[in-house]
Design an enzyme around this catalytic site. Structure first.
Site, mmCIF file in Angstrom:
data_model
loop_
_atom_site.group_PDB
_atom_site.id
_atom_site.type_symbol
_atom_site.label_atom_id
_atom_site.label_comp_id
_atom_site.label_asym_id
_atom_site.label_seq_id
_atom_site.Cartn_x
_atom_site.Cartn_y
_atom_site.Cartn_z
ATOM 1 N N SER A 161 0.710 -0.958 -0.071
ATOM 2 C CA SER A 161 -0.096 -0.029 -0.050
ATOM 3 C C SER A 161 0.791 1.201 -0.066
ATOM 4 C CB SER A 161 -0.860 -0.013 1.138
ATOM 5 O OG SER A 161 -1.976 0.780 1.263
ATOM 6 N N ARG A 231 -12.228 6.323 8.924
ATOM 7 C CA ARG A 231 -11.550 4.919 9.311
ATOM 8 C C ARG A 231 -12.559 4.054 8.751
ATOM 9 N NH1 ARG A 231 -7.100 1.961 9.469
ATOM 10 N NH2 ARG A 231 -7.155 0.121 10.768
ATOM 11 N N ASP A 326 -8.110 -6.978 -4.872
ATOM 12 C CA ASP A 326 -7.790 -5.567 -4.337
ATOM 13 C C ASP A 326 -8.649 -4.448 -5.407
ATOM 14 O OD1 ASP A 326 -6.847 -3.405 -3.565
ATOM 15 O OD2 ASP A 326 -4.572 -4.036 -3.179
ATOM 16 N N HIS A 359 -7.625 -5.374 -0.499
ATOM 17 C CA HIS A 359 -6.301 -4.822 -0.437
ATOM 18 C C HIS A 359 -5.757 -5.259 0.949
ATOM 19 C CE1 HIS A 359 -3.465 -1.415 -0.565
ATOM 20 N NE2 HIS A 359 -3.865 -1.061 0.433
ATOM 21 N N ASP A 360 -6.343 -5.700 1.780
ATOM 22 C CA ASP A 360 -5.624 -5.992 2.973
ATOM 23 C C ASP A 360 -4.908 -7.414 2.805
ATOM 24 O OD1 ASP A 360 -5.785 -4.391 5.122
ATOM 25 O OD2 ASP A 360 -7.795 -5.026 5.726
#
Lengths: 604, 604
Positions: A161, A231, A326, A359-360
């Protein structure tokens, strides 16, 4: 409520206390890329393993927006680190072998200088006086830290990232200070969609009435709602749609009983509310603004041409990993980077790891057996000792990839290697596990690149020390320049490709010469099978699959290929016909007596 | 600043004044699905065209979250409507033919009763006292409006997104009150990801300090920032990543000069800020909360089993349209609905329209030539007069779809039709433009369903009055139950399918009987071509493509297919061999003398 309610593998974990953290402060003024300066900079960092005598085993790990220096546990009693799965003794980034350094970012709020730090010139927190910083500034701080630690050149820099943005910056600005880089789930710049989410997040923070123009450090209230909203948005973008479904569909209207001041009707809402609320306890809103803006401003270019320019200095060795699900840093961006490196003749391996993790995924254990092992293999390659012997053939399984489907022995390999001029640069299309490329490399001075679709084959090839880009040949070779390679190989792959003409055109655009091998449908026993038995040709060795389950979808004879070359203006320099059953070269009526053909062709 | 700065085709347009709107009020109490009641309900609506004497040409258009009753212009001087491209004289929903009704939703803020309306019992706006409503409540209001207009049964109900939720509700609850429904870009329930965005949007509104627990109507301040943040999030989700890139990449750091109180550094941010700020001028935050909650609570089920149950009463005719780049209401959800309808033997056409437009695609002109024409054709089918003669063959183009690739004349069609038992239900796999199905339907009492991948072919088949589901045969037939059809056809498609064995297994699972036709590779001239000329078989009529560009990827002989059936436990009931050059049936050595075979098979 237990502290680990809703603790999720996808959220970055944080040590309660950074017990093993050290700090290094250098006095300024530290000039910033976009103007302005900082009177001094403190870096909080942790190290793992031991720097060897040669000082050439250091790996720098760069964290993403919300991470910190605590990348891994130091001992079993230590808090978990945010990348424990990848960093530690025996792990992919093996702290028994490598000296690992992980600093908190400039602009962060976990020990390094950031907007919440006291400005020595005023005695108060910088707050919104903290200047706009760039990823380049973060890397400059990291560089000073590395120098401070007495390391002349890093073995590798890695991160995902925004950590990946730092990796790209190291490689493009300081390629002589790093042997190789591993960039995960990253991009040359954010997509407009990813940027849009950041903008909304910043608007939520800055328009929170408790933001107080950033001077909230002494206030009773802080922009907690805005930061929590930011968040929550972030969390949605870190997960894939599939992962969210798996996590929340079963009990969508039965949220966990968490004490939050946000909507709790749906389980996904309770989760997000909890994540948002937890985040404000440990993160500074001004750091969030500072770091997202640095990420949003990071820009190596958008067009292929810009990327080729931007990556031209980055002549270290590269591993790029993306993840299929992602959508925040979509795979095409990583592929574009690999393309730009290829265009610059810079060695790169690229794999788009099949994953549901979004993405994680680079923080998740699910696909560690792929991306973690790619990192392990790549680091070994950087030290000059690949994990697997490149020459020793890997036993071929059957039917898993569109290569090696005709023979257990690849009798054509040695002939193809002989046909390659000394010192030629070689691209192997559908390189499988790298068996042919490994043979080519035994000859001196060959630059070799492989393309392969099958994920396990890519991993095996990297373990053998090769540079392989995962790609589908049916999509063409757009990343390659005209005549970029002396020699392009297509070894027993043609018959598994749908768009044969397109691929051959691309091959002869990219290569000064092409070497093609394929099975000959007009081999006498195959002719007999159709003519006498009335059955679609197959045989035990060659074409052993059934008509209904073969990976082969194109059938041609030597004569067909000759006709094709004639019709399409392709020049045949040489052709070799083999009878692989007898292991002989066929010179008399090869279209009848050979089961395998090798052609050297070009388009002049 | 011009009023149309940043006016985008993807944002719903709004009439300044609803000059042509009418209202209808019914006094309550109006009981709500989740409990509670409203003392009276007003519906604001607009109509277009003329209700015919039979009162059977009415089409109800349901708008999405932020729409209103002004679906289209009433005259050239009128403000543009939000679906002008689709509704009007000569348009897909042709107001010269149909009587179109578009009401503002219950819970909305454009004339119908909603949280901003005055509660007659208190004389003040409902605000947060407005009860939680459902899509079912909205539809009940629409039903009363339809009754008020004197319409016994609607010809069709249509809508996209949450408009589609109303469509699904009409069809599943009141199938006898509607002849057909057209559901665009919608879903049986929101994905967890889509739900998550709504939750964050509501949190942004409700935690805005100016929300005043919903009682802001008399305040000086309103939750404008929260609503704007909500709208920005919404806008991101309505656009595809591709569309955002096209719109904002070129000038990402040169935002338009708009007067907004949000971050303006990036062009995408200026756009979103502008959209957010505009939205608060025309939309009520409480309506946003009410409507998104209704949408989030809408739930026809998640699992295939639940959907089959939920759609079992919905026995009107269906058109379902999704868009490939819609990630808010992803295509798989529409496909799941089509699957559930198929499982219930309910007639459905489904098309996943190739589009870059994202969720907004159903409002955009880009792909109107596909989805608009599908709607036009579907409405014509509902009136019993398909746009194209179903029996007249459509001229076959070449090489566009995996059917009709061997013959200009489909000599096998008549033979296949003869083999189908009277009254049998028929599924045609790879039905192309529906030529075979149209012939089957000439016989009485056949229920026929087609599957086809090619988008233009799907459209043509629907124009011919057929029900066709767009699907890739390589993905199997999961939507179909065991033995759901009497007869499953695979007419000259087998040879273009990669996973032949898988498809044949599926075919014989779903069909009591299968009828398969394919070209015979062992036809004598083809044998000679390989045996004597040493070239891959092809011919002018049959197999006319070259080895390198043929849509055919599987080659088999009649003997191969017999072997296959024997090995796999497939029973051959009948086989017919044709010589299509001579137009004769072949009885002597068909594997040599026939170029086309038809098999009737089953797995008992």
């Amino acid at each position: 409520m237990a502290d680990n309610v809703f603790e999720s593998s996808d959220s970055v974990r944080h040590a309660k206390a950074l017990r093993h953290a050290q700090t290094f402060t250098f006095d300024g003024p530290f000039q910033l890329e976009l103007g302005g300066q900082l009177p001094s900079v403190t870096v909080c960092y942790e190290t793992y393993g031991t720097l060897n005598a040669a000082r050439d085993n250091a790996v720098l790990v760069c964290h993403a927006i919300s991470g910190d220096s605590h990348v891994a546990q130091h001992d079993p009693d230590d808090d978990r680190g945010w990348w424990d799965i990848a960093v530690g003794p025996g792990k992919p980034i093996d702290t028994d072998r490598y000296f690992v350094i992980c600093p908190n970012l400039l602009g962060g709020c976990r020990g390094s200088t950031g907007p919440g730090s006291v400005n020595p010139e005023t005695g108060k927190p910088y707050a919104r006086d903290f200047p706009t910083i760039t990823v380049g500034d973060m890397v400059e701080v990291e560089r000073r830290l590395i120098a401070h630690l007495g390391i002349p050149k890093l073995l590798a820099v890695t991160g995902g990232s925004m950590g990946g943005h730092q990796v790209l910056t190291w490689a493009t600005r300081y390629p002589d200070q790093v042997a190789g880089v591993m960039a995960l789930a990253t991009s040359p710049r954010l997509t407009s969609q990813a940027l849009a989410f950041d903008v909304v997040a910043r608007n939520a923070i800055m328009r929170d009435p408790h933001y107080h123009s950033g001077q909230y450090y002494d206030s009773k209230t802080k922009p907690e709602v805005g930061l929590a909203i930011a968040r929550m948005i972030g969390h949605i973008t870190y997960l894939s749609g599939e992962a969210m479904s798996q996590k929340f569909e079963a009990d969508r209207l039965q949220p966990r009983n968490v004490a939050i001041e946000f909507e709790r009707k749906f389980s996904v809402g309770a989760y997000l509310g909890y994540q948002g609320q937890k985040f404000v306890e440990r993160f500074d809103a001004n750091s969030y603004l500072t770091l997202t803006m640095a990420m949003d401003l990071f820009d190596l270019g958008a067009t292929p041409q810009e990327l080729v320019m931007a990556f031209s200095p980055a002549c270290c060795r590269w591993l790029i990993v993306s993840y299929t699900s992602d959508w925040l840093f979509p795979a095409f961006q990583s592929r574009n980077m690999a393309d730009a490196l290829i265009a610059n003749n810079i060695p790169v391996s690229y794999c788009n790891v099949r994953s549901d993790g979004g993405h994680d995924a680079f923080l998740l254990p699910n696909e560690l057996s792929v991306y973690g092992e790619l990192m392990r293999a790549f680091l070994a390659n950087l030290t000059g000792t690949p994990l697997e012997d490149a020459v020793q053939p890997v036993p071929d399984g059957l039917g898993h990839a569109p290569t090696s489907i005709f023979h257990k022995r690849r009798v054509d390999y040695d002939r193809i290697v002989e046909l390659i001029p000394d010192g030629a640069s070689v691209l192997d299309l559908g390189c499988g596990r790298g068996g042919l490329l490994a043979r080519v490399r035994r000859k001196p001075d060959h630059r070799v690149v492989g393309i392969e679709l099958d994920e396990p084959s890519v991993l095996t090839a990297v373990r053998r020390g090769l540079d392989v880009v995962q790609a589908d040949l049916n999509e063409g070779l757009r990343s390659f320049a005209d005549k970029q390679f002396d020699c392009v190989l297509l070894s027993q792959t043609l018959q598994a490709v749908y768009d044969v003409e397109g691929l051959l055109n691309e091959m002869l655009r990219v290569g000064k010469q092409g070497i093609v091998s394929f099975p000959n449908i007009a081999y006498e026993p195959l002719r007999r099978m159709l003519a006498d038995e009335g059955r679609a040709p197959k045989s035990t060795g060659l074409l052993r699959h059934e008509w209904y389950n073969s990976p082969n979808i194109r059938f041609l004879s030597i004569a067909d290929f000759e006709d094709f070359c004639r019709a399409k203006g392709i020049r045949i320099h040489r052709q070799i016909a083999l009878n692989t059953e007898k292991d002989t070269e066929v010179t008399s009526d090869p279209n009848r007596h050979a089961d395998l053909a090798i052609f050297v062709i070009s388009r002049d």
